[in-house]
Design an enzyme around this catalytic site. Sequence first.
Site, PDB file in Angstrom:
ATOM      1  N   CYS A 198      -8.486  -8.922   0.886  1.00 61.46           N
ATOM      2  CA  CYS A 198      -8.057  -8.615   1.272  1.00 61.46           C
ATOM      3  C   CYS A 198      -8.914  -7.129   1.367  1.00 61.46           C
ATOM      4  O   CYS A 198      -9.957  -6.943   0.848  1.00 61.46           O
ATOM      5  CB  CYS A 198      -6.799  -7.732   0.834  1.00 61.46           C
TER       6      CYS A 198
ATOM      7  N   CYS B 122     -10.144  -5.300  -1.252  1.00 59.97           N
ATOM      8  CA  CYS B 122     -10.576  -5.622  -2.224  1.00 59.97           C
ATOM      9  C   CYS B 122     -12.833  -6.104  -1.551  1.00 59.97           C
ATOM     10  O   CYS B 122     -13.361  -5.889  -2.500  1.00 59.97           O
ATOM     11  CB  CYS B 122     -10.711  -7.743  -2.870  1.00 59.97           C
TER      12      CYS B 122
ATOM     13  N   GLU C  35      -9.203 -10.091  -7.433  1.00 60.90           N
ATOM     14  CA  GLU C  35     -10.626 -10.352  -7.592  1.00 60.90           C
ATOM     15  C   GLU C  35     -10.943  -8.874  -8.302  1.00 60.90           C
ATOM     16  O   GLU C  35     -12.578  -9.629  -9.370  1.00 60.90           O
ATOM     17  CB  GLU C  35     -11.216  -9.829  -5.617  1.00 60.90           C
TER      18      GLU C  35
ATOM     19  N   ASN D 203      -3.770 -10.893  -9.689  1.00 61.65           N
ATOM     20  CA  ASN D 203      -3.209 -10.238  -9.276  1.00 61.65           C
ATOM     21  C   ASN D 203      -2.324  -9.750 -10.613  1.00 61.65           C
ATOM     22  O   ASN D 203      -1.786 -10.693 -11.309  1.00 61.65           O
ATOM     23  CB  ASN D 203      -2.814  -9.741  -8.692  1.00 61.65           C
ATOM     24  N   MET D 204      -1.834  -8.678 -10.907  1.00 64.32           N
ATOM     25  CA  MET D 204      -0.757  -8.193 -11.700  1.00 64.32           C
ATOM     26  C   MET D 204      -0.429  -6.793 -10.798  1.00 64.32           C
ATOM     27  O   MET D 204      -0.362  -5.580 -10.258  1.00 64.32           O
ATOM     28  CB  MET D 204      -1.623  -7.114 -12.708  1.00 64.32           C
ATOM     29  N   GLU D 205       0.946  -7.002 -10.840  1.00 63.56           N
ATOM     30  CA  GLU D 205       2.171  -5.292  -9.952  1.00 63.56           C
ATOM     31  C   GLU D 205       2.718  -4.783 -11.267  1.00 63.56           C
ATOM     32  O   GLU D 205       3.190  -5.724 -11.964  1.00 63.56           O
ATOM     33  CB  GLU D 205       2.725  -6.004  -9.349  1.00 63.56           C
TER      34      GLU D 205
ATOM     35  N   HIS E 155      -5.845  -6.294  -8.490  1.00 60.30           N
ATOM     36  CA  HIS E 155      -6.298  -7.629  -7.101  1.00 60.30           C
ATOM     37  C   HIS E 155      -6.610  -8.212  -8.334  1.00 60.30           C
ATOM     38  O   HIS E 155      -7.081  -7.894  -9.225  1.00 60.30           O
ATOM     39  CB  HIS E 155      -6.853  -7.257  -6.026  1.00 60.30           C
TER      40      HIS E 155
HETATM   41 ZN   LIG Z   1      -7.460  -7.609  -2.453  1.00 60.35          ZN
END
Ligand SMILES: [Zn+2]
Length: 312
Positions: A133, A136, A108, A93-95, A106
């Site tokens: 989630c 995803c 996935e 994941n990346m923010e 996300h």
């Molecule tokens: Zn997700």
Amino acid sequence: MDNTKAETMTDLPFPEDFTPELRALLAPDLTNAAMIPAATVQKASDLFGMDTSTFMIRLLPLAAAYARVPLSGFHVGAVAMGRTTGNLYFGSNMEFSGHALSFSVHGEQSAINHAWHMGEVGLQALAVNAAPCGYCRQFMNEMVSVGEGFHVLMREGSDAGDFRYSAKPLSHYLPDSFGPTDLGMEGGLMSQQDQPLTIQSEDALAHAALQAARASYAPYTGAHCGIAVQQADGTVFTGRYGENAAYNPSFSPLESALALLNMRQPCQSGYNITAATLVEVDAPISQRSATEAVLSAIAPDVHLSYVKAEPV
Ligand SMILES: [Zn+2]
């Protein structure tokens, strides 16, 4: 890959339980990119004396080490297995600080994007270190392989050394789903695309972006687009738009390019983007303003070049 990058890869973030033999086996592939070819997967499974699904579960901490999470600190790792090749592709994941959470990538999505860019047409399986989630689940439901044996792997054991797992179809996680067939579409995300598009430009970066636009997946709006970003050392990564029947889990071309960049260079390297070109067709929607906004967060000195694509 240039030598500077290779030298920074001496400390791969292997889980503690990986033996020196296994580390030595995996290191050559992982130095170049966060993927493991099927032949190496087989050797590694033999070395550990376990099936490939268990191996995918054991790789999750390694995939999670690639997460860029300045906001949540929550590291998601995913490992996708290509449908026909059996190759493994990592995702994380990346923010992006300073921008809306909706730009987050996300884990996935990252793994699926990685496999898609490497030529995979669907997945056999995807392992992830936290329950997928809702976003995803909907994103995965767009995949071409989702009703054809695809399953999600989740670790069940919680004790150290207990790598038991569950393998369940996406329909377990997303019953009564809404997807492409509800809108009369055949195929799906990761199906091969070759949109007949061209541009009036000789620029190499624009042509890289054009190839990404040609490979993009936009069956609902027809808004095919792609991006190419260039790093300081000349390395180019492309990103493809990936649309979703429910619209909101659609993957923007810049998210796609950044996710690919993150998985195909040494773990936790910088973005180092010095140029970016977006190519898109005339359509009812545009990625331009959103792309400029996110690009400004990670490469504030880079001006987004913009090129319109036309039908051939
Ligand atoms: Zn997700």
